[in-house]
Write a protein that holds these residues in place. Structure first.
Motif, PDB file in Angstrom:
ATOM      1  N   THR A   1       9.412  36.704   7.123  1.00 17.63           N
ATOM      2  CA  THR A   1      10.323  36.137   5.848  1.00 17.63           C
ATOM      3  C   THR A   1      11.367  35.213   6.579  1.00 17.63           C
ATOM      4  OG1 THR A   1      12.094  38.050   6.247  1.00 17.63           O
ATOM      5  CG2 THR A   1      10.262  38.238   4.513  1.00 17.63           C
ATOM      6  N   ARG A   2      12.036  34.453   5.635  1.00 15.34           N
ATOM      7  CA  ARG A   2      13.185  33.646   6.490  1.00 15.34           C
ATOM      8  C   ARG A   2      14.335  34.281   7.152  1.00 15.34           C
ATOM      9  NH1 ARG A   2      14.955  28.568   4.673  1.00 15.34           N
ATOM     10  NH2 ARG A   2      13.650  28.737   2.795  1.00 15.34           N
ATOM     11  N   GLU A   3      14.490  35.456   6.385  1.00 18.26           N
ATOM     12  CA  GLU A   3      15.604  36.259   7.224  1.00 18.26           C
ATOM     13  C   GLU A   3      15.251  36.874   8.508  1.00 18.26           C
ATOM     14  OE1 GLU A   3      14.694  37.079   3.912  1.00 18.26           O
ATOM     15  OE2 GLU A   3      16.274  35.636   3.015  1.00 18.26           O
TER      16      GLU A   3
ATOM     17  N   TYR B   1      12.622  35.432  10.360  1.00 15.28           N
ATOM     18  CA  TYR B   1      12.432  34.266  11.386  1.00 15.28           C
ATOM     19  C   TYR B   1      13.908  33.400  11.920  1.00 15.28           C
ATOM     20  CZ  TYR B   1      11.739  30.552   7.635  1.00 15.28           C
ATOM     21  OH  TYR B   1      11.564  29.793   6.577  1.00 15.28           O
ATOM     22  N   THR B   2      14.973  33.526  11.061  1.00 17.45           N
ATOM     23  CA  THR B   2      15.945  32.807  11.424  1.00 17.45           C
ATOM     24  C   THR B   2      16.591  32.908  12.771  1.00 17.45           C
ATOM     25  OG1 THR B   2      16.565  32.800   9.251  1.00 17.45           O
ATOM     26  CG2 THR B   2      17.980  32.287  10.742  1.00 17.45           C
TER      27      THR B   2
ATOM     28  N   GLU C   1      11.025  23.310  13.813  1.00 14.26           N
ATOM     29  CA  GLU C   1      11.450  23.559  12.372  1.00 14.26           C
ATOM     30  C   GLU C   1      10.517  24.293  11.932  1.00 14.26           C
ATOM     31  OE1 GLU C   1      12.263  20.350   9.847  1.00 14.26           O
ATOM     32  OE2 GLU C   1      10.563  19.308  10.777  1.00 14.26           O
ATOM     33  N   VAL C   2      11.004  25.198  10.702  1.00 17.39           N
ATOM     34  CA  VAL C   2      10.078  25.929  10.017  1.00 17.39           C
ATOM     35  C   VAL C   2       9.926  24.960   8.768  1.00 17.39           C
ATOM     36  CG1 VAL C   2       9.494  27.819   8.713  1.00 17.39           C
ATOM     37  CG2 VAL C   2      10.664  28.254  10.781  1.00 17.39           C
TER      38      VAL C   2
ATOM     39  N   GLY D   1       8.384  27.373   4.979  1.00 16.49           N
ATOM     40  CA  GLY D   1       8.258  28.726   5.465  1.00 16.49           C
ATOM     41  C   GLY D   1       6.929  29.157   5.907  1.00 16.49           C
TER      42      GLY D   1
END
Length: 116
Positions: free
Chosen positions: A21-23, A25-26, A37-38, A41
């Motif tokens: 999730t974004r959380e 991989y951040t 950059e992702v 997503g």
């Protein structure tokens, strides 16, 4: 950027794994060079700069060897002065921690060219 992420193992995922999730991989993004950059997503994209074609070609070969060793293969685009890389885990059609480990290892290889 030298990263401890580059020292972690490239662990194969299973088809039961979910893409990050974004959380999730951040934090990994902070441990790799800012060229990455992702996108949507879904995958990582990065472009490494080079002073000439020969260094770009040699770097392409080195990351190709890394991909073979780890059996984790990115899309690699070579042109004069740049090597662009796209990477995701095909088995889960998205990002896995291994994608970020591979990016960190590529960053480490690129440092040798940046210091030359």
């Amino acid at each position: 950027m030298a990263s401890s992420l580059a020292d972690e193992p490239c662990e194969a995922c299973t088809s039961d794994d979910e893409p990050l999730t974004r959380e999730a991989y951040t934090e990994y993004l902070t441990e790799i060079d800012d060229i990455w950059e992702v996108v949507d997503g879904h995958h990582l994209e990065g472009a490494y700069p080079f002073e000439d074609f020969r260094d770009a070609l040699e770097f392409t070969y080195e990351i190709g060897e890394l991909a073979e060793e780890e059996w984790h293969h990115p899309d690699i685009h070579l042109q004069w002065g740049e090597v662009r890389v796209e990477m995701w885990t095909h088995k889960i059609d998205g990002l896995h921690k291994t994608d970020f480990v591979m990016a960190a290892r590529m960053d480490r290889i690129h440092q040798e060219y940046a210091q030359a």
